[in-house]
Motif scaffolding. Structure first.
Motif, PDB file in Angstrom:
ATOM      1  N   TRP A 122       5.538 -14.307  -8.907  1.00  0.00           N
ATOM      2  CA  TRP A 122       4.919 -13.069  -8.408  1.00  0.00           C
ATOM      3  C   TRP A 122       3.964 -13.314  -7.232  1.00  0.00           C
ATOM      4  CZ3 TRP A 122      -0.231 -13.910  -8.910  1.00  0.00           C
ATOM      5  CH2 TRP A 122      -0.659 -14.763  -9.917  1.00  0.00           C
ATOM      6  N   ALA A 123       3.700 -14.582  -6.906  1.00  0.00           N
ATOM      7  CA  ALA A 123       2.733 -14.872  -5.843  1.00  0.00           C
ATOM      8  C   ALA A 123       3.165 -14.280  -4.502  1.00  0.00           C
ATOM      9  CB  ALA A 123       2.536 -16.378  -5.724  1.00  0.00           C
ATOM     10  N   GLY A 124       4.475 -14.331  -4.221  1.00  0.00           N
ATOM     11  CA  GLY A 124       4.961 -13.787  -2.956  1.00  0.00           C
ATOM     12  C   GLY A 124       4.830 -12.290  -2.855  1.00  0.00           C
ATOM     13  N   MET A 125       4.819 -11.608  -4.003  1.00  0.00           N
ATOM     14  CA  MET A 125       4.657 -10.160  -3.983  1.00  0.00           C
ATOM     15  C   MET A 125       3.185  -9.776  -3.805  1.00  0.00           C
ATOM     16  SD  MET A 125       7.354  -8.767  -6.818  1.00  0.00           S
ATOM     17  CE  MET A 125       9.127  -8.844  -6.481  1.00  0.00           C
ATOM     18  N   VAL A 126       2.302 -10.561  -4.382  1.00  0.00           N
ATOM     19  CA  VAL A 126       0.875 -10.273  -4.232  1.00  0.00           C
ATOM     20  C   VAL A 126       0.432 -10.485  -2.791  1.00  0.00           C
ATOM     21  CG1 VAL A 126      -1.439 -11.000  -4.927  1.00  0.00           C
ATOM     22  CG2 VAL A 126       0.373 -10.806  -6.635  1.00  0.00           C
ATOM     23  N   PHE A 127       0.958 -11.525  -2.173  1.00  0.00           N
ATOM     24  CA  PHE A 127       0.566 -11.822  -0.796  1.00  0.00           C
ATOM     25  C   PHE A 127       1.709 -12.590  -0.136  1.00  0.00           C
ATOM     26  CE2 PHE A 127      -2.018 -13.671   2.633  1.00  0.00           C
ATOM     27  CZ  PHE A 127      -2.802 -12.582   2.976  1.00  0.00           C
ATOM     28  N   GLY A 300       9.182  -0.750  -1.803  1.00  0.00           N
ATOM     29  CA  GLY A 300       9.892  -0.300  -2.995  1.00  0.00           C
ATOM     30  C   GLY A 300      11.315  -0.830  -3.055  1.00  0.00           C
ATOM     31  N   TYR A 301      12.012  -0.797  -1.907  1.00  0.00           N
ATOM     32  CA  TYR A 301      13.390  -1.280  -1.897  1.00  0.00           C
ATOM     33  C   TYR A 301      13.443  -2.796  -2.126  1.00  0.00           C
ATOM     34  CZ  TYR A 301      18.076  -2.452  -0.293  1.00  0.00           C
ATOM     35  OH  TYR A 301      19.365  -2.947  -0.222  1.00  0.00           O
ATOM     36  N   GLY A 302      12.523  -3.526  -1.487  1.00  0.00           N
ATOM     37  CA  GLY A 302      12.497  -4.971  -1.685  1.00  0.00           C
ATOM     38  C   GLY A 302      12.192  -5.348  -3.123  1.00  0.00           C
ATOM     39  N   GLY A 303      11.207  -4.673  -3.719  1.00  0.00           N
ATOM     40  CA  GLY A 303      10.876  -4.952  -5.110  1.00  0.00           C
ATOM     41  C   GLY A 303      12.000  -4.575  -6.058  1.00  0.00           C
ATOM     42  N   TRP A 304      12.619  -3.409  -5.819  1.00  0.00           N
ATOM     43  CA  TRP A 304      13.738  -2.979  -6.664  1.00  0.00           C
ATOM     44  C   TRP A 304      14.890  -3.968  -6.595  1.00  0.00           C
ATOM     45  CZ3 TRP A 304      18.667  -1.817  -4.826  1.00  0.00           C
ATOM     46  CH2 TRP A 304      19.574  -1.322  -5.782  1.00  0.00           C
ATOM     47  N   TYR A 305      15.213  -4.434  -5.399  1.00  0.00           N
ATOM     48  CA  TYR A 305      16.337  -5.365  -5.260  1.00  0.00           C
ATOM     49  C   TYR A 305      16.025  -6.693  -5.935  1.00  0.00           C
ATOM     50  CZ  TYR A 305      20.399  -7.592  -3.210  1.00  0.00           C
ATOM     51  OH  TYR A 305      21.618  -8.226  -3.056  1.00  0.00           O
ATOM     52  N   ALA A 306      14.776  -7.162  -5.820  1.00  0.00           N
ATOM     53  CA  ALA A 306      14.415  -8.439  -6.431  1.00  0.00           C
ATOM     54  C   ALA A 306      14.521  -8.373  -7.950  1.00  0.00           C
ATOM     55  CB  ALA A 306      13.003  -8.832  -6.005  1.00  0.00           C
ATOM     56  N   PHE A 307      14.054  -7.291  -8.547  1.00  0.00           N
ATOM     57  CA  PHE A 307      14.058  -7.198 -10.011  1.00  0.00           C
ATOM     58  C   PHE A 307      15.440  -6.876 -10.573  1.00  0.00           C
ATOM     59  CE2 PHE A 307       9.457  -6.700  -9.392  1.00  0.00           C
ATOM     60  CZ  PHE A 307       8.995  -7.559 -10.378  1.00  0.00           C
ATOM     61  N   THR A 308      16.284  -6.230  -9.786  1.00  0.00           N
ATOM     62  CA  THR A 308      17.609  -5.867 -10.287  1.00  0.00           C
ATOM     63  C   THR A 308      18.670  -6.923 -10.001  1.00  0.00           C
ATOM     64  OG1 THR A 308      18.038  -4.634  -8.238  1.00  0.00           O
ATOM     65  CG2 THR A 308      17.150  -3.409 -10.128  1.00  0.00           C
ATOM     66  N   HIS A 309      18.304  -7.983  -9.286  1.00  0.00           N
ATOM     67  CA  HIS A 309      19.272  -9.042  -8.974  1.00  0.00           C
ATOM     68  C   HIS A 309      18.760 -10.413  -9.433  1.00  0.00           C
ATOM     69  CE1 HIS A 309      20.702  -5.794  -6.380  1.00  0.00           C
ATOM     70  NE2 HIS A 309      21.845  -6.449  -6.261  1.00  0.00           N
ATOM     71  N   GLN A 310      17.995 -10.416 -10.508  1.00  0.00           N
ATOM     72  CA  GLN A 310      17.500 -11.686 -11.033  1.00  0.00           C
ATOM     73  C   GLN A 310      18.623 -12.566 -11.567  1.00  0.00           C
ATOM     74  OE1 GLN A 310      13.783 -11.585 -13.384  1.00  0.00           O
ATOM     75  NE2 GLN A 310      13.821  -9.352 -13.137  1.00  0.00           N
ATOM     76  N   ALA A 311      19.708 -11.952 -12.000  1.00  0.00           N
ATOM     77  CA  ALA A 311      20.797 -12.747 -12.566  1.00  0.00           C
ATOM     78  C   ALA A 311      21.413 -13.682 -11.531  1.00  0.00           C
ATOM     79  CB  ALA A 311      21.868 -11.822 -13.146  1.00  0.00           C
ATOM     80  N   SER A 315      15.532 -15.523 -11.148  1.00  0.00           N
ATOM     81  CA  SER A 315      14.131 -15.149 -10.992  1.00  0.00           C
ATOM     82  C   SER A 315      14.029 -14.015  -9.981  1.00  0.00           C
ATOM     83  CB  SER A 315      13.308 -16.347 -10.519  1.00  0.00           C
ATOM     84  OG  SER A 315      11.992 -15.951 -10.193  1.00  0.00           O
ATOM     85  N   TYR A 316      12.896 -13.351  -9.988  1.00  0.00           N
ATOM     86  CA  TYR A 316      12.630 -12.326  -8.967  1.00  0.00           C
ATOM     87  C   TYR A 316      11.787 -12.887  -7.823  1.00  0.00           C
ATOM     88  CZ  TYR A 316       8.197 -12.049 -11.527  1.00  0.00           C
ATOM     89  OH  TYR A 316       7.013 -12.350 -12.139  1.00  0.00           O
ATOM     90  N   ASP A 317      11.734 -14.196  -7.734  1.00  0.00           N
ATOM     91  CA  ASP A 317      10.985 -14.866  -6.668  1.00  0.00           C
ATOM     92  C   ASP A 317      11.573 -14.481  -5.313  1.00  0.00           C
ATOM     93  OD1 ASP A 317       9.689 -16.590  -4.914  1.00  0.00           O
ATOM     94  OD2 ASP A 317       9.647 -18.237  -6.344  1.00  0.00           O
ATOM     95  N   LEU A 318      10.732 -13.925  -4.435  1.00  0.00           N
ATOM     96  CA  LEU A 318      11.204 -13.472  -3.122  1.00  0.00           C
ATOM     97  C   LEU A 318      11.740 -14.620  -2.278  1.00  0.00           C
ATOM     98  CD1 LEU A 318       8.373 -10.939  -2.146  1.00  0.00           C
ATOM     99  CD2 LEU A 318      10.609 -10.444  -3.158  1.00  0.00           C
ATOM    100  N   ASP A 319      11.248 -15.823  -2.484  1.00  0.00           N
ATOM    101  CA  ASP A 319      11.736 -16.955  -1.693  1.00  0.00           C
ATOM    102  C   ASP A 319      13.208 -17.246  -1.957  1.00  0.00           C
ATOM    103  OD1 ASP A 319       9.246 -17.164  -0.637  1.00  0.00           O
ATOM    104  OD2 ASP A 319       8.684 -19.018  -1.671  1.00  0.00           O
ATOM    105  N   ASP A 320      13.727 -16.801  -3.078  1.00  0.00           N
ATOM    106  CA  ASP A 320      15.125 -17.042  -3.419  1.00  0.00           C
ATOM    107  C   ASP A 320      16.026 -15.864  -3.097  1.00  0.00           C
ATOM    108  OD1 ASP A 320      14.350 -19.527  -4.442  1.00  0.00           O
ATOM    109  OD2 ASP A 320      13.968 -18.680  -6.443  1.00  0.00           O
ATOM    110  N   ILE A 321      15.443 -14.748  -2.634  1.00  0.00           N
ATOM    111  CA  ILE A 321      16.226 -13.530  -2.370  1.00  0.00           C
ATOM    112  C   ILE A 321      15.872 -13.045  -0.965  1.00  0.00           C
ATOM    113  CG2 ILE A 321      16.885 -11.264  -3.276  1.00  0.00           C
ATOM    114  CD1 ILE A 321      15.553 -12.056  -5.916  1.00  0.00           C
TER     115      ILE A 321
END
Length: 437
Positions: A122-127, A300-311, A315-321
């Motif tokens: 979640w660090a990438g989402m906070v900052f 919102g779109y970035g967060g939605w895509y990260a959480f809906t494509h964890q499979a 992870s929902y780590d932005l560095d991987d998506i």
């Protein structure tokens, strides 16, 4: 008092006789009728006497009083012409640094070290540190391109490459000792236009070089990107998100150095262009409602895509998506940059806190050193803490098992690297080397 001072003016003399009477001038001073000169007309002087009298008067006349010349430093010069004023005009003083941007960069570096220590998804989402750093770099690049583009590009490369070479010499030698066999891709250790090669033993050290590679490509492309942006600023800014959409939905790049570089450029292109928009004043002219709505929509779109494509990544780590990273960073950084432009935030109050202000200055002047050496510092922290276990007092009273303790030891080692290696940044910037700026 002479006759001239009294107003006496003799009349023209006659050739013969005294028929022309003397006319008393209408002056309040001088000789009046009571002195008996009313009918007197003087005899003209001979020419020789007139010449003699004129010469004597010049010889005996008092010399004019000369005013003392002013001292050189007090002399008032004649106003210079426009050309002279342009030549003699002193160079303008460099403007003070923007403490708001400096603080953002310092916090971004702290967040990077924190993420690589704890691995919080979640660090990438906070900052979103990387998006912020690319936006700040884009702003500085747009400002620098007021000068000739070739000089700016060379200056940026000169500031980046020597610290990279200095750091890389240690990493390359260490990998060679640990059985690394380099190929012709070793050229990327000279100019990192692609990911420099390495072995698995030092992967934690060299995997961070993607940022330097992406930054270098943005520097090379900036003269062209800035020209295109200024043709239609707002449309180009919005369209700068289209490359990551194309790479994600229409064409998958190859899984190699070229594909990695292309993906990273597309991911952070919006943030870099956003730096242009801030520098040119485009953000300040936009309406707050539109900026806030679009920014929140991107987040919102970035967060939605990260959480809906964890499979896909685990992870929902932005560095991987990359797609989620692009939109989340676009919205988050836009709000930070627009707040700066709209509210004119400058963090000038930071100078009242000398220690904090000093720390921010060190972070910004040693940003490349901190980024390059922080992973090595964290790597060295592990065997160093292992030695602490051999000391009973340390084992009893220190939290040797805590990651926070490793985090603190890592920052101590980073400070050591700043002192030992930070001077390379001064040399690269053609400054006098210092332990601390």
């Amino acid at each position: 008092m002479s006759w001239e001072q009294q107003g006496y003016q003799p009349q023209p003399y006659q050739q013969t006789g005294y028929s022309q009477p003397y006319q008393q001038p209408g002056h309040q001073e001088g000789y009046g009728q009571g002195y008996g000169y009313s009918g007197y007309a003087p005899e003209p002087y001979p020419p020789e006497y007139v010449e003699y009298a004129q010469g004597a008067a010049q010889a005996t006349a008092p010399s004019p009083v000369r005013e003392p010349e002013p001292e050189p430093e007090l002399a008032v010069a004649a106003p210079p012409t426009d050309a002279e004023a342009e030549e003699e005009k002193p160079p303008p003083r460099p403007p003070g640094r923007d403490r708001y941007f400096d603080t953002l960069r310092a916090v971004a570096l702290i967040r990077v070290v924190t993420y690589h220590t704890f691995g919080w998804a979640w660090a990438g989402m906070v900052f979103p540190s990387m998006g912020i750093m690319f936006a700040l770099a884009g702003t500085l690049m747009a400002k620098s391109l007021e000068r000739p583009a070739l000089k700016v590009v060379r200056s940026r490369m000169r500031r980046l490459l020597p610290p990279f070479w200095f750091w890389g010499s240690f990493v390359v030698v260490a990998m060679l000792i640990h059985d690394w066999m380099p190929g012709r891709q070793i050229v990327y250790w000279i100019v990192p236009l692609g990911d420099p090669p390495g072995n698995a033993w030092a992967e934690q050290a060299w995997e961070i070089l993607w940022y330097l590679r992406t930054y270098l490509w943005f520097v090379l492309l900036s003269p062209l990107l800035l020209k295109v942006f200024r043709l239609a600023p707002v449309p180009v800014l919005l369209l700068s998100l289209s490359p990551i959409l194309v790479l994600h939905f229409a064409w998958e790049p190859p899984d190699d150095r070229f594909g990695s570089a292309l993906t990273d450029l597309a991911t952070f292109l919006f943030c870099w262009i956003l730096g242009f928009a801030h520098r040119d004043g485009v953000l300040r002219r936009l309406r707050p409602f539109a900026v806030v709505v679009l920014s929140l929509a991107a987040i919102g779109y970035g967060g939605w895509y990260a959480f809906t494509h964890q499979a896909e990544t685990g992870s929902y780590d932005l560095d991987d998506i990359p797609l989620a990273q692009a939109f989340w960073s676009a919205g988050f950084v836009t709000l930070l940059m627009y707040a700066k432009a709209f509210f004119r935030i400058d963090f000038a109050w930071l100078t009242r806190f000398r220690r904090t202000d000093r720390l921010v200055t060190v972070f910004n002047s040693r940003a490349v050193t901190i980024y390059l050496w922080h992973e090595i510092a964290l790597i060295l922290a592990v065997p160093l803490i292992d030695q602490f276990w051999k000391v009973p007092a340390f084992e009893k009273y220190l939290p040797l098992e805590s990651q926070w303790f490793m985090f603190g030891v890592g920052w101590i080692l980073i400070a050591v690297f700043v002192l030992l290696c930070g001077w390379v940044e001064d040399v690269a910037g053609k400054k006098k080397p210092k332990l601390l700026p």
